[in-house]
Write an enzyme that holds these catalytic residues in place. Structure first.
Site, PDB file in Angstrom:
ATOM      1  N   THR A  63       0.745  -1.258   0.000  1.00 33.74           N
ATOM      2  CA  THR A  63       0.000   0.000   0.000  1.00 33.74           C
ATOM      3  C   THR A  63       0.762   1.285   0.000  1.00 33.74           C
ATOM      4  OG1 THR A  63      -1.762  -1.057   1.228  1.00 33.74           O
ATOM      5  CG2 THR A  63      -1.785   1.296   1.241  1.00 33.74           C
TER       6      THR A  63
ATOM      7  N   ASP B 234      -3.764   3.279  -3.407  1.00 33.73           N
ATOM      8  CA  ASP B 234      -3.547   2.411  -4.567  1.00 33.73           C
ATOM      9  C   ASP B 234      -4.488   1.209  -4.404  1.00 33.73           C
ATOM     10  OD1 ASP B 234      -1.258  -0.130  -3.942  1.00 33.73           O
ATOM     11  OD2 ASP B 234      -2.039   1.200  -2.398  1.00 33.73           O
TER      12      ASP B 234
ATOM     13  N   ASP C 169       7.312   1.618  -5.251  1.00 31.71           N
ATOM     14  CA  ASP C 169       7.191   0.627  -4.190  1.00 31.71           C
ATOM     15  C   ASP C 169       6.639  -0.675  -4.757  1.00 31.71           C
ATOM     16  OD1 ASP C 169       4.862   0.008  -1.581  1.00 31.71           O
ATOM     17  OD2 ASP C 169       6.966  -0.571  -1.642  1.00 31.71           O
TER      18      ASP C 169
ATOM     19  N   LYS D  51      -9.308   0.124  -0.807  1.00 36.32           N
ATOM     20  CA  LYS D  51      -8.668   0.451   0.464  1.00 36.32           C
ATOM     21  C   LYS D  51      -9.290   1.663   1.134  1.00 36.32           C
ATOM     22  CE  LYS D  51      -4.461  -1.440  -1.288  1.00 36.32           C
ATOM     23  NZ  LYS D  51      -3.025  -1.409  -1.400  1.00 36.32           N
TER      24      LYS D  51
END
Lengths: 275, 204
Positions: free
Chosen positions: A40, A56, A205, A72
């Site tokens: 996340t 995301d 990430d 989310k």
């Protein structure tokens, strides 16, 4: 002792009956499967007249992507939303639980829910569990005290700040936020900033990816845009999709259960088993 | 000693079609590297329009299925009506989350048909429900089946075609997993009937 069975059935809360067995297994050397985490990147940005939250949409189980497009951003109240990072099951169930709890309270008191009461309730719940409930939330909402944005860590710590980011991609997002945040942003500027921060998380990430969801909360309501940006659509589709002719896969036996007649019959497709 | 989920082995897969839904599982029941039996049942009929596929530690598969069977029977008796698939999907999530700190080592897939619409939900072992995808996998061969599904899957397939596609995905995936295989069973659920097909596979 039947009353005890009934009492235990409705007491709610967690069931610890398997804990001893699981501890014994771990002592023997078995390793557990990793829970679905949300990896996340989530951000929250305060602007003039409201708050924007973005996230995301990737959920991971270890190094595999478990869900390419999960949600989310959770509703806690019509005027308060939560963005969650951490263990997906905890997030989903705790947010659903708080949603119900707040709704009951609103029905009882006939008052709008407030952000600071959500923070208090959350931290009171999380602290006794010493971080074992793995939820890291950004809570944003607008109430009689104006727009507020806070983050809550799994251990029960909370911080109020005009911009927040949490999750594995938080450092990437924080770079964008620290550089570009100003007081007195407009709604559109705040949305653009939040999207840019999530983009940084998605591309830098490993635990974040897929699409961007955004919600903008003002006193007129919450404007939720699911998948406002999509970067990872399938770039290649096989020109002629695979076509499997019917009854192509060899079968040993085939049964059919007719639902209306509640009958089980064997369908003749027996193949010879060559030894 | 490997992981708890690798102790017994096994794989399951679920796929949505047009007004139909399919689940498939392998048939192996092993204890680490030994195979004990090759006809273990991993997909259970909860109701005429709900199937529950379970993978993971076989003792917990048994226990969890018994728990869900109890819940649905009680529900039918108390409410005097059938349970909707979306309700059952939420029930499974809650039942798993209730044991958050002492979980069942299962990864279930719930497949159902509600008013003709296919419902497919998968969970991790503590109840994180994931129901937005068109196909779901579980078990030790799950990741390999993912690859086959991504390639073979098309949206809105007929029940016959869905049966083929899910069967091929399962067999292709299980071929790459040492702990799954030894046969496969495909269940296709439509409004009128449930078809069960026992596949002929490599017996290795």
């Amino acid at each position: 002792m039947q009353y005890l069975d009934n009492y235990l059935q409705f007491k709610g809360g967690y069931d610890y009956t398997n804990v001893k067995r699981n501890e014994l297994m771990k002592a023997q050397g078995f390793k557990e499967m990793p829970f679905t985490k949300t990896g996340t990147t989530i951000v929250g940005v305060l602007f003039d007249g409201g708050v924007v939250m973005a996230a995301d949409t990737r959920a991971t189980a270890g190094a595999t992507v478990a869900d390419k497009n999960c949600e989310k951003l959770h509703v806690l109240a019509p005027n308060i939303w939560a963005a969650g990072a951490g263990t997906a099951a905890d997030l989903h169930h705790q947010c659903a639980h708080f949603n119900a709890k707040l709704k009951l309270q609103r029905l009882n008191l006939n008052r709008q829910s407030r952000v600071n009461e959500v923070i208090t309730k959350l931290t009171s719940k999380l602290f006794p569990y010493r971080g074992h409930i793995g939820v890291a939330l950004i809570i944003g909402g607008i109430d009689s005290n104006g727009p507020q944005l806070a983050s809550v860590s799994p251990y029960g710590n909370y911080v109020y700040h005009p911009f927040q980011s949490m999750g594995s991609g938080s450092l990437a997002a924080l770079g964008i936020l620290e550089a570009k945040f100003q007081d007195g942003l407009t709604k559109q500027q705040a949305i653009d900033l939040a999207i840019e921060a999530i983009e940084a998380g998605i591309f830098h990430d490993m635990g974040s990816g897929s699409n961007v969801d955004v919600v903008a909360i003002t006193k007129d309501g919450a404007d939720y845009k699911r998948n406002i940006r999509s970067y990872n659509a399938k770039s290649y589709q096989k020109q002629i999709p695979y076509h499997f002719p019917v009854n192509n896969t060899p079968a040993l036996k085939k049964y059919q259960f007719d639902i209306e007649k509640q009958e089980l019959t064997e369908v003749g497709q027996e193949m010879e088993i060559i030894e | 000693m490997s992981g708890i989920f690798e102790y017994n082995g096994g794989s399951i897969v679920g796929m949505k079609g047009k007004n139909c839904i399919a689940v498939a599982c392998d048939r192996r029941f092993g204890q680490q590297m030994s195979t004990i039996t090759t006809n273990y049942q991993k997909v259970f009929k909860i109701q005429d329009n709900i199937l529950l596929a379970l993978s993971g530690l076989n003792t917990d598969i048994h226990t969890f299925y018994a728990l869900m069977e109890k819940e649905i029977n009680l529900y039918n008796l108390k409410e005097n009506r059938k349970m909707k698939p979306t309700t059952f999907a939420n029930l499974v999530a809650s039942a798993l989350y209730e044991r958050r700190f002492g979980p069942f080592f299962v990864t279930p897939i719930v497949a159902g048909l509600e008013n003709g619409k296919p419902i497919l939900a998968t969970y991790d072992s503590i109840g994180c429900k994931s129901d937005l995808d068109d196909f779901q996998v579980g078990g030790t061969g799950g990741n390999y089946i993912y690859g086959a599904c991504e390639a073979f899957f098309k949206p809105d397939m007929s029940p016959e075609e869905l049966e083929e596609v899910i069967g091929q995905s399962l067999v292709s995936g299980c071929d790459r997993d040492a702990l799954s295989g030894w046969g496969g069973v495909v269940y296709v659920l439509t409004e009128q009937k449930i078809t069960v097909k026992i596949l002929k596979t490599k017996q290795t």
